[in-house]
Design a protein around this motif. Structure first.
Motif, mmCIF file in Angstrom:
data_model
loop_
_atom_site.group_PDB
_atom_site.id
_atom_site.type_symbol
_atom_site.label_atom_id
_atom_site.label_comp_id
_atom_site.label_asym_id
_atom_site.label_seq_id
_atom_site.Cartn_x
_atom_site.Cartn_y
_atom_site.Cartn_z
ATOM 1 N N SER A 32 2.268 -22.052 1.070
ATOM 2 C CA SER A 32 2.495 -20.631 1.300
ATOM 3 C C SER A 32 3.981 -20.343 1.129
ATOM 4 N N THR A 33 4.316 -19.084 1.149
ATOM 5 C CA THR A 33 5.711 -18.647 1.208
ATOM 6 C C THR A 33 5.905 -17.895 2.512
ATOM 7 N N VAL A 34 6.847 -18.375 3.338
ATOM 8 C CA VAL A 34 7.119 -17.735 4.621
ATOM 9 C C VAL A 34 8.528 -17.151 4.553
ATOM 10 N N ASN A 35 8.594 -15.848 4.429
ATOM 11 C CA ASN A 35 9.890 -15.178 4.310
ATOM 12 C C ASN A 35 10.566 -15.046 5.669
ATOM 13 N N PRO A 36 11.888 -14.831 5.686
ATOM 14 C CA PRO A 36 12.588 -14.667 6.961
ATOM 15 C C PRO A 36 11.927 -13.595 7.828
ATOM 16 N N GLY A 37 11.639 -13.945 9.067
ATOM 17 C CA GLY A 37 11.000 -13.019 9.994
ATOM 18 C C GLY A 37 9.481 -13.058 9.975
ATOM 19 N N ASP A 38 8.896 -13.721 8.957
ATOM 20 C CA ASP A 38 7.436 -13.790 8.870
ATOM 21 C C ASP A 38 6.876 -14.838 9.834
ATOM 22 N N THR A 39 5.599 -14.685 10.130
ATOM 23 C CA THR A 39 4.905 -15.593 11.039
ATOM 24 C C THR A 39 3.635 -16.113 10.390
ATOM 25 N N GLN A 40 3.392 -17.406 10.517
ATOM 26 C CA GLN A 40 2.103 -18.002 10.178
ATOM 27 C C GLN A 40 1.456 -18.472 11.481
ATOM 28 N N THR A 41 0.169 -18.145 11.640
ATOM 29 C CA THR A 41 -0.554 -18.545 12.840
ATOM 30 C C THR A 41 -1.569 -19.622 12.491
ATOM 31 N N ILE A 42 -1.442 -20.759 13.155
ATOM 32 C CA ILE A 42 -2.351 -21.886 12.978
ATOM 33 C C ILE A 42 -3.117 -22.083 14.285
ATOM 34 N N VAL A 43 -4.428 -22.252 14.189
ATOM 35 C CA VAL A 43 -5.245 -22.496 15.375
ATOM 36 C C VAL A 43 -6.073 -23.751 15.129
ATOM 37 N N PHE A 44 -6.016 -24.690 16.062
ATOM 38 C CA PHE A 44 -6.833 -25.893 15.931
ATOM 39 C C PHE A 44 -7.365 -26.297 17.301
ATOM 40 N N ALA A 45 -8.350 -27.174 17.274
ATOM 41 C CA ALA A 45 -8.967 -27.651 18.515
ATOM 42 C C ALA A 45 -9.025 -29.170 18.508
ATOM 43 N N GLN A 46 -8.733 -29.766 19.650
ATOM 44 C CA GLN A 46 -8.929 -31.200 19.851
ATOM 45 C C GLN A 46 -10.262 -31.386 20.582
#
Length: 531
Positions: free
Chosen positions: A228-242
């Motif tokens: 992906s490209t994450v620009n300054p100020g951008d957010t990526q949300t990752i959700v995982f489960a153990q």
């Protein structure tokens, strides 16, 4: 959020902390807001799951291009030297299991443990739309047209000391791994297909199908999502489960882990709310003055089915329950409710049994949860006594009743939604009284009105004598779309003609397919003449 919650914030912004040989790069100035939560239930597969949400923010001045994000794990499942690892690309699941059916710590039938990627990186994608709740368990649904969820894009396995499968020794090798390439720059090749792949050991060891590890050892793995490209100020949300799951053998534990993963994904997709509610039928009543109470209801409940979000199956209409409720109960409990009658579709499904969890027993009991007798559907009932007191009805006294519809999904059971879905008990207040002076009643409930046709193609049945009109009715048979046979009912009342019911294409000759109007059921059927 859940029954136990942890939140913390951290950053890679300290250069002195970048001393791992697999990295040693300059800080990206990333801020990670991580929330972990879990559930405590009396009985639930959710008890053995920890869910993590990571909001990863670019706090720097430069974009992160070709950015990969990954979950690295060193699962020591009991004793560390007898483990194997694999992935399931359909589930976005990476997991570790015991290679044999015995472990020095767990003993026989050891569990399997995995990381389920519930949400990966979000990237632009024409024609796609991504939806997710942020934060989790809130009502804030994020809808992003033109984007998609990448999910798991690579799965890596590490074996210590191996020149191509060992741990990365610098940032170049680490970046190879994030792309699904071995640290020496060579790709994985699936030996069962001879195709290059980014997903190592994607077969199913529990069934012996596909590519899987042939020996146990000390394993580590990496699940990736990108680029992906994450620009300054951008957010990526990752959700995982153990997740950890144990069954009757090491391989059965894998199957159990996958089942739990599938269920959890459905929970996540529905914001952890898979509840379903059914609408009750619209019910009416009248008192004929003869000491009886009559209740009728429409067929709206028979025309719908409800999605079981847990299994992607449906609750289908099965029947009606008629209850009397203690008239002195403002908020009636089950103890204040008496089942008077059940009408059940004639389809071979009678009593329905299910496993129900009882808190006082701390376990499941299996038994009848809905009685049925294949007695057929009716949409009216005449009552001649107060069922609760076993006495005759008293004029001027209020009685309470309810008509519910119930639905059946055979896929239900323990740790899922129940097999029976019943609509709420909508209170119907009835006060028996004599017919008003001057009101003439010529028919009784259940009477059949003769027609001018001998084939009995249409059979009107009285369900509410008070609502009858001094009208004539004409039912015309015809064909509609795709030449499907239908009928249209026309009412002629006070010299005006109205279409009462239109093109209802069912001719089974039973109440469960009938439509009602003006206090009448209009039952249609086709007569077949044999030579």
């Amino acid at each position: 959020m859940g029954d136990q919650t942890m939140f913390y914030s951290y950053t890679d912004g300290y250069p002195e902390a970048h001393n791992n040989y697999a990295g040693r790069t300059a800080p990206l100035k990333a801020q990670i807001l991580q929330t972990n939560f879990s559930f405590i239930k009396s009985y639930s597969f959710l008890n053995d799951i920890i869910i993590s949400e990571l909001r990863i923010i670019n706090k720097g001045n430069l974009p992160w291009t070709k950015c990969y994000m990954a979950i690295w794990t060193d699962d020591d499942l009991g004793m560390p030297n007898d483990d194997a690892a694999a992935c399931d690309t359909n589930l976005n699941l990476g997991y570790t299991y015991n290679f044999t059916n015995n472990d020095g710590f767990y003993g026989s039938a050891p569990p399997a443990v995995g990381f389920l990627l519930l949400k990966g990186q979000t990237v632009p994608s024409v024609g796609d739309t991504v939806k997710y709740y942020s934060p989790l368990l809130s009502n804030n649904l994020m809808i992003k047209p033109g984007y998609k969820d990448l999910g798991m894009t690579a799965f890596m396995l590490y074996t210590g000391g191996n020149p191509s499968l060992g741990d990365p020794s610098n940032y170049r090798e680490s970046y190879y791994n994030l792309q699904g390439i071995r640290r020496d720059g060579t790709p994985w090749v699936n030996p069962t297909t001879n195709q290059i792949t980014k997903f190592a050991f994607s077969g199913d060891p529990s069934t012996g199908e596909g590519w899987y590890i042939l020996d146990g050892g000390d394993r580590r793995s990496l699940q990736c999502s990108g680029p992906s490209t994450v620009n300054p100020g951008d957010t990526q949300t990752i959700v995982f489960a153990q997740i950890i799951s144990r069954s009757v053998s090491n391989l059965a534990s894998i199957r159990s882990l996958k089942l739990v993963s599938s269920r959890l994904q459905k929970y996540f997709d529905n914001n952890f709310d898979i509840s379903v509610s059914a609408k009750p039928p619209a019910a009416e009543h009248y008192s004929s003055g003869n000491g009886n109470v009559s209740i009728s209801w429409n067929d709206s409940a028979e025309r719908v089915k409800y999605l079981n979000k847990f299994s992607d199956t449906y609750f289908n209409f099965q029947g009606y329950n008629i209850y009397q409720i203690n008239s002195y109960s403002v908020n009636p409990s089950e103890d204040d409710t008496v089942l008077i009658k059940t009408f059940d579709i004639k389809d071979g499904i009678k009593d329905i049994k299910d496993s129900v969890y009882y808190e006082e027993q701390q376990g499941f009991l299996y038994g009848i949860v809905q009685k049925g007798s294949d007695n057929g559907i009716s949409r009216f009932i005449e009552l001649n006594k107060d069922t609760i007191s076993n006495r005759n009805f008293i004029n001027g006294t209020e009685y309470k009743f309810a008509v519910t519809a119930y639905y059946y999904d055979p896929s239900g059971g323990p740790y899922t939604l129940p097999k029976v879905l019943e609509s709420p008990k909508k209170i119907l207040k009835v006060v028996p009284q004599n017919i008003s002076s001057g009101t003439q009643i010529n028919y009784s409930l259940g009477d059949t009105i003769l027609t001018d046709q001998r084939d009995l193609g249409v059979m009107p049945i009285i369900i509410d004598p008070v609502k009858l009109l001094n009208a004539t009715y004409t039912s015309v048979f015809g064909t509609g779309v795709n030449n499907i046979l239908n009928w249209t009912l026309t009412r002629n009342y006070e010299r005006q003609q109205h279409c009462a019911l239109s093109e209802y294409g069912r001719f089974f000759g039973t109440q469960d397919t009938a439509k009602s109007s003006d206090g009448l059921f209009f039952i249609h059927r086709l007569s077949v003449t044999q030579a």
